[in-house]
Design a protein around this motif. Structure first.
Motif, PDB file in Angstrom:
ATOM      1  N   LEU A  30     -35.675 -63.161  23.928  1.00  0.00           N
ATOM      2  CA  LEU A  30     -36.100 -62.456  25.128  1.00  0.00           C
ATOM      3  C   LEU A  30     -34.898 -62.071  25.977  1.00  0.00           C
ATOM      4  O   LEU A  30     -34.008 -62.887  26.222  1.00  0.00           O
ATOM      5  N   GLY A  31     -34.886 -60.827  26.417  1.00  0.00           N
ATOM      6  CA  GLY A  31     -33.879 -60.379  27.372  1.00  0.00           C
ATOM      7  C   GLY A  31     -34.550 -60.205  28.715  1.00  0.00           C
ATOM      8  O   GLY A  31     -35.575 -59.515  28.822  1.00  0.00           O
ATOM      9  N   ILE A  32     -34.021 -60.858  29.745  1.00  0.00           N
ATOM     10  CA  ILE A  32     -34.675 -60.813  31.046  1.00  0.00           C
ATOM     11  C   ILE A  32     -33.754 -60.227  32.104  1.00  0.00           C
ATOM     12  O   ILE A  32     -32.532 -60.252  31.985  1.00  0.00           O
ATOM     13  N   ASP A  33     -34.385 -59.701  33.131  1.00  0.00           N
ATOM     14  CA  ASP A  33     -33.678 -59.154  34.286  1.00  0.00           C
ATOM     15  C   ASP A  33     -34.007 -60.060  35.467  1.00  0.00           C
ATOM     16  O   ASP A  33     -35.080 -59.953  36.057  1.00  0.00           O
ATOM     17  N   GLN A  34     -33.115 -60.986  35.782  1.00  0.00           N
ATOM     18  CA  GLN A  34     -33.342 -61.938  36.863  1.00  0.00           C
ATOM     19  C   GLN A  34     -32.592 -61.483  38.106  1.00  0.00           C
ATOM     20  O   GLN A  34     -31.365 -61.386  38.101  1.00  0.00           O
ATOM     21  N   ARG A  35     -33.322 -61.187  39.179  1.00  0.00           N
ATOM     22  CA  ARG A  35     -32.699 -60.698  40.403  1.00  0.00           C
ATOM     23  C   ARG A  35     -33.000 -61.666  41.538  1.00  0.00           C
ATOM     24  O   ARG A  35     -34.081 -61.639  42.127  1.00  0.00           O
ATOM     25  N   GLY A  36     -32.038 -62.524  41.829  1.00  0.00           N
ATOM     26  CA  GLY A  36     -32.203 -63.480  42.909  1.00  0.00           C
ATOM     27  C   GLY A  36     -33.400 -64.379  42.664  1.00  0.00           C
ATOM     28  O   GLY A  36     -33.548 -64.970  41.600  1.00  0.00           O
ATOM     29  N   THR A  37     -34.282 -64.483  43.659  1.00  0.00           N
ATOM     30  CA  THR A  37     -35.456 -65.348  43.540  1.00  0.00           C
ATOM     31  C   THR A  37     -36.659 -64.605  42.971  1.00  0.00           C
ATOM     32  O   THR A  37     -37.724 -65.175  42.800  1.00  0.00           O
ATOM     33  N   GLU A  38     -36.481 -63.323  42.681  1.00  0.00           N
ATOM     34  CA  GLU A  38     -37.564 -62.520  42.131  1.00  0.00           C
ATOM     35  C   GLU A  38     -37.941 -63.011  40.744  1.00  0.00           C
ATOM     36  O   GLU A  38     -37.110 -63.499  39.983  1.00  0.00           O
ATOM     37  N   LEU A  39     -39.239 -62.918  40.406  1.00  0.00           N
ATOM     38  CA  LEU A  39     -39.713 -63.339  39.094  1.00  0.00           C
ATOM     39  C   LEU A  39     -39.001 -62.568  37.996  1.00  0.00           C
ATOM     40  O   LEU A  39     -38.882 -61.347  38.053  1.00  0.00           O
ATOM     41  N   ALA A  40     -38.507 -63.293  37.006  1.00  0.00           N
ATOM     42  CA  ALA A  40     -37.794 -62.645  35.904  1.00  0.00           C
ATOM     43  C   ALA A  40     -38.731 -61.716  35.148  1.00  0.00           C
ATOM     44  O   ALA A  40     -39.888 -62.040  34.886  1.00  0.00           O
ATOM     45  N   ARG A  41     -38.198 -60.544  34.787  1.00  0.00           N
ATOM     46  CA  ARG A  41     -38.967 -59.568  34.032  1.00  0.00           C
ATOM     47  C   ARG A  41     -38.425 -59.494  32.605  1.00  0.00           C
ATOM     48  O   ARG A  41     -37.217 -59.489  32.402  1.00  0.00           O
ATOM     49  N   THR A  42     -39.339 -59.452  31.633  1.00  0.00           N
ATOM     50  CA  THR A  42     -38.935 -59.423  30.237  1.00  0.00           C
ATOM     51  C   THR A  42     -38.795 -57.978  29.779  1.00  0.00           C
ATOM     52  O   THR A  42     -39.785 -57.303  29.518  1.00  0.00           O
ATOM     53  N   ASP A  43     -37.562 -57.521  29.665  1.00  0.00           N
ATOM     54  CA  ASP A  43     -37.297 -56.149  29.231  1.00  0.00           C
ATOM     55  C   ASP A  43     -37.263 -56.035  27.710  1.00  0.00           C
ATOM     56  O   ASP A  43     -37.596 -54.998  27.161  1.00  0.00           O
ATOM     57  N   THR A  44     -36.843 -57.102  27.050  1.00  0.00           N
ATOM     58  CA  THR A  44     -36.646 -57.068  25.599  1.00  0.00           C
ATOM     59  C   THR A  44     -37.372 -58.241  24.951  1.00  0.00           C
ATOM     60  O   THR A  44     -37.201 -59.392  25.366  1.00  0.00           O
ATOM     61  N   ILE A  45     -38.199 -57.939  23.952  1.00  0.00           N
ATOM     62  CA  ILE A  45     -38.944 -58.967  23.222  1.00  0.00           C
ATOM     63  C   ILE A  45     -38.707 -58.742  21.733  1.00  0.00           C
ATOM     64  O   ILE A  45     -39.005 -57.676  21.203  1.00  0.00           O
ATOM     65  N   MET A  46     -38.153 -59.745  21.071  1.00  0.00           N
ATOM     66  CA  MET A  46     -37.877 -59.639  19.644  1.00  0.00           C
ATOM     67  C   MET A  46     -38.271 -60.927  18.921  1.00  0.00           C
ATOM     68  O   MET A  46     -38.253 -62.014  19.503  1.00  0.00           O
ATOM     69  N   LEU A  47     -38.617 -60.778  17.656  1.00  0.00           N
ATOM     70  CA  LEU A  47     -38.777 -61.911  16.745  1.00  0.00           C
ATOM     71  C   LEU A  47     -37.652 -61.824  15.730  1.00  0.00           C
ATOM     72  O   LEU A  47     -37.501 -60.797  15.062  1.00  0.00           O
TER      73      LEU A  47
END
Length: 286
Positions: A40-57
């Motif tokens: 999983l590739g995530i975009d974590q911005r401060g205290t904001e909930l991390a968003r999953t931009d990339t999902i791979m198996l």
């Protein structure tokens, strides 16, 4: 021997301290030679909930020395257990990697044994450590995008260019054209192929210890230190020459569909066909 023990202890420490999802994740090693990891590739911005931009198996089989990577588009319309139908990446927001694992298992019949989550800041550090002089890329079109808050600024020109980590991250994340996530996933897989060659090069092998140290603050995984060491040894002794790649949904089995708020535009698909495609790709029979 002491160095190995130290490395294993370090890996175990990372696993215990930096993996908040370790106790909730229910993936289990099924005992075969293959290793299936939810990447999983995530975009974590401060205290904001991390968003999953990339999902791979990603599956690695040391016996056949083969690696397979399936990119699962984040807007794929799936049934999330106990939450109903939504975009695939909503599963991570609702329940972290465990709910995403359950969603993938229910919809596609693929069981992830481990997870690895990398913050996009980690991606830039990997590139700058692995190739301080940049990565040569052929950029297929001009790419310009500035987010509303200004925290994402992509400005790339068509043609052959040498990109640093931040620029390469912009290249793989750009989706501001008619093909959206389809083109973005293609670029991700293109970059993975290039990085694979960089990693197995002589210089890449020499930089491996520093690369691991660089990654530690940005990676969250339940893969134990000793298993990481063994995996590293396998890859050094038998470098992967080819990586089989797949994108889901496939272009012959997908259509845009708008759902009621707050879901919005999704990538809908024939669920049975998608499941069969993934099963065939990973060599499984149901």
């Amino acid at each position: 021997m002491n160095n190995q023990a130290s490395a294993e202890e370090s890996g175990s420490s990372i696993e215990a301290s930096a993996s908040p999802y370790k106790d909730s994740f229910q993936g289990k090693d099924n005992g075969d030679s293959r290793m299936m990891v939810l990447l999983l590739g995530i975009d974590q911005r401060g205290t904001e909930l991390a968003r999953t931009d990339t999902i791979m198996l990603a599956e690695y089989d040391p016996e056949s020395e083969s690696t397979k990577i399936a990119s699962l588009m984040r807007d794929t319309y799936v049934n999330i257990p106990d939450h109903g139908y939504n975009k695939l990446n909503a599963a991570f927001a609702l329940g972290g990697p465990e709910l995403l694992r359950e969603t993938i298992a229910e919809n596609f019949g693929i069981e992830a044994e481990y997870y690895s989550i990398i913050d996009f800041k980690g991606f830039t550090h990997i590139i700058d450590t692995l190739s301080p002089d940049g990565i040569e890329m052929n950029i297929e079109k001009d790419m310009h995008y500035v987010s509303g808050g200004g925290d994402t600024n992509i400005d790339l020109k068509e043609g052959n260019h040498t990109l640093d980590g931040e620029e390469l991250l912009g290249y793989v994340r750009f989706r501001g054209d008619a093909r959206g996530d389809f083109a973005r996933v293609e670029r991700q897989q293109k970059v993975i192929d290039i990085l694979k060659d960089e990693l197995v090069s002589f210089q890449g092998v020499l930089k491996a210890p520093r690369l691991i140290g660089t990654l530690q603050p940005y990676i969250d995984t339940n893969i134990g230190g000793s298993k990481i060491l063994q995996l590293g040894k396998d890859l050094l002794m038998n470098p992967m020459e080819d990586v089989d790649m797949l994108s889901i949904p496939t272009t012959d089995n997908v259509w845009d569909e708008r759902k009621a708020y707050p879901i919005g535009l999704v990538l809908n698909h024939d669920e049975e066909q998608t499941r069969n495609t993934l099963q065939l790709f990973f060599g499984n029979e149901e």
